[in-house]
Enzyme design. Structure first.
Site, mmCIF file in Angstrom:
data_model
loop_
_atom_site.group_PDB
_atom_site.id
_atom_site.type_symbol
_atom_site.label_atom_id
_atom_site.label_comp_id
_atom_site.label_asym_id
_atom_site.label_seq_id
_atom_site.Cartn_x
_atom_site.Cartn_y
_atom_site.Cartn_z
ATOM 1 N N GLU A 61 36.382 11.645 20.291
ATOM 2 C CA GLU A 61 36.389 10.708 19.159
ATOM 3 C C GLU A 61 37.684 9.912 19.113
ATOM 4 O OE1 GLU A 61 37.877 9.603 15.345
ATOM 5 O OE2 GLU A 61 38.147 11.700 15.912
ATOM 6 N N ASP A 65 37.650 5.825 19.577
ATOM 7 C CA ASP A 65 38.162 4.927 18.540
ATOM 8 C C ASP A 65 38.971 3.793 19.163
ATOM 9 O OD1 ASP A 65 38.921 4.365 15.616
ATOM 10 O OD2 ASP A 65 40.881 4.657 16.533
ATOM 11 N N ASP A 134 32.161 9.662 13.632
ATOM 12 C CA ASP A 134 32.981 10.306 14.661
ATOM 13 C C ASP A 134 32.174 10.558 15.926
ATOM 14 O OD1 ASP A 134 35.100 10.306 12.926
ATOM 15 O OD2 ASP A 134 35.000 12.445 12.452
ATOM 16 N N GLU A 137 31.789 7.398 18.011
ATOM 17 C CA GLU A 137 32.995 7.126 18.795
ATOM 18 C C GLU A 137 33.123 8.083 19.976
ATOM 19 O OE1 GLU A 137 35.946 5.115 15.471
ATOM 20 O OE2 GLU A 137 35.990 7.294 15.707
#
Length: 258
Positions: A61, A65, A134, A137
């Site tokens: 995650e 991002d 999350d 990502e």
């Protein structure tokens, strides 16, 4: 890849392989490494309960991002030449927000595939926006690690460009309930119907889950800290799936031409 999988994924059963294969087919993610794909769906609570060194998707995650941010920033720079840095920042912050990624997660049906602990499951984890965002990502990162940036960018933009266009079209904010109602009234002479499905959490911090019905189809549930917020998010799911942004753009262009 060996370094990535030091975050140990759960053992893959035949049933889990079938589930993940269905996910791949439905969403078009070009991942052949099932262990890496499986790891992207592992919430910390599952790893904690499973023991035996089972990892979770938090490192993925973190990487995802950054990949998402770069992809969206590059797209804005190349495709919106008349916008300035301040505009880019506003658009990007909304397009990559938890709410936006939760909408993407809804399109991908992420909640079906999440692995989480029993306590998290009981508290409604499969519909929590933070968990869903999350995981999205983490999937972007898994795609990047196996397939590289170019392929990952294509996959990300497949789902993020509609979000970006909606942000740009509506001046960085939007009343999705109003848009949905106008669209439904225009085509079917009816209004959407909202249903409170459930609420979870302590009394001082309820989370509300709402669906919206348009004709015979139900969209959601969507989560919000208030019923009105949850209704807005449910309306946004319908807004995206019905491609109302395109209808609004045409309607606005017709008005401007008169």
């Amino acid at each position: 890849m060996e370094e990535v999988l030091s975050d140990k994924a759960p053992v893959l059963s035949e049933e889990r392989i079938r589930e993940l294969s269905q996910f791949k087919e439905d969403c078009g993610i070009p991942l052949s490494d099932m262990s890496l794909l499986n790891l992207a769906f592992v919430h910390r609570s599952y790893g904690n309960e499973a023991g035996h060194g089972v990892g979770n998707n938090e490192r993925l995650e973190f990487l995802g991002d950054s990949i998402l941010g770069l992809t969206v920033a590059e797209w804005l720079f190349k495709n919106l030449p008349k916008k300035h840095e301040g505009d880019f920042s506003k658009i990007k912050s909304i397009a990559v927000s938890e709410d936006s990624l939760a909408v993407v997660a809804g399109k991908l049906h992420i909640g079906r595939y999440l692995l989480m602990g029993k306590g998290e499951e009981r508290s409604g984890g499969r519909t929590k926006k933070a968990l869903l965002a999350d995981c999205v990502e983490a999937l972007f990162a898994a795609c990047y690690l196996q397939c590289g940036f170019e392929t990952t960018r294509t996959f990300i933009l497949k789902y993020l460009v509609p979000q970006i266009n909606a942000v740009v079209l509506n001046g960085y904010h939007h009343d999705f309930k109003t848009s949905l109602q106008e669209f439904v009234q225009y085509y079917w002479k009816k209004v959407p119907s909202y249903t409170l499905v459930k609420k979870t959490g302590p009394e001082h911090a309820f989370q509300f889950f709402v669906t919206v019905s348009v004709k015979d189809k139900v969209y959601g549930p969507a989560e919000g800290t208030t019923i009105k917020n949850a209704e807005q998010m449910a309306a946004k799911i319908a807004y995206d799936e019905l491609n109302i942004a395109e209808w609004e753009e045409k309607r606005n262009a017709d008005k401007a031409a008169r």
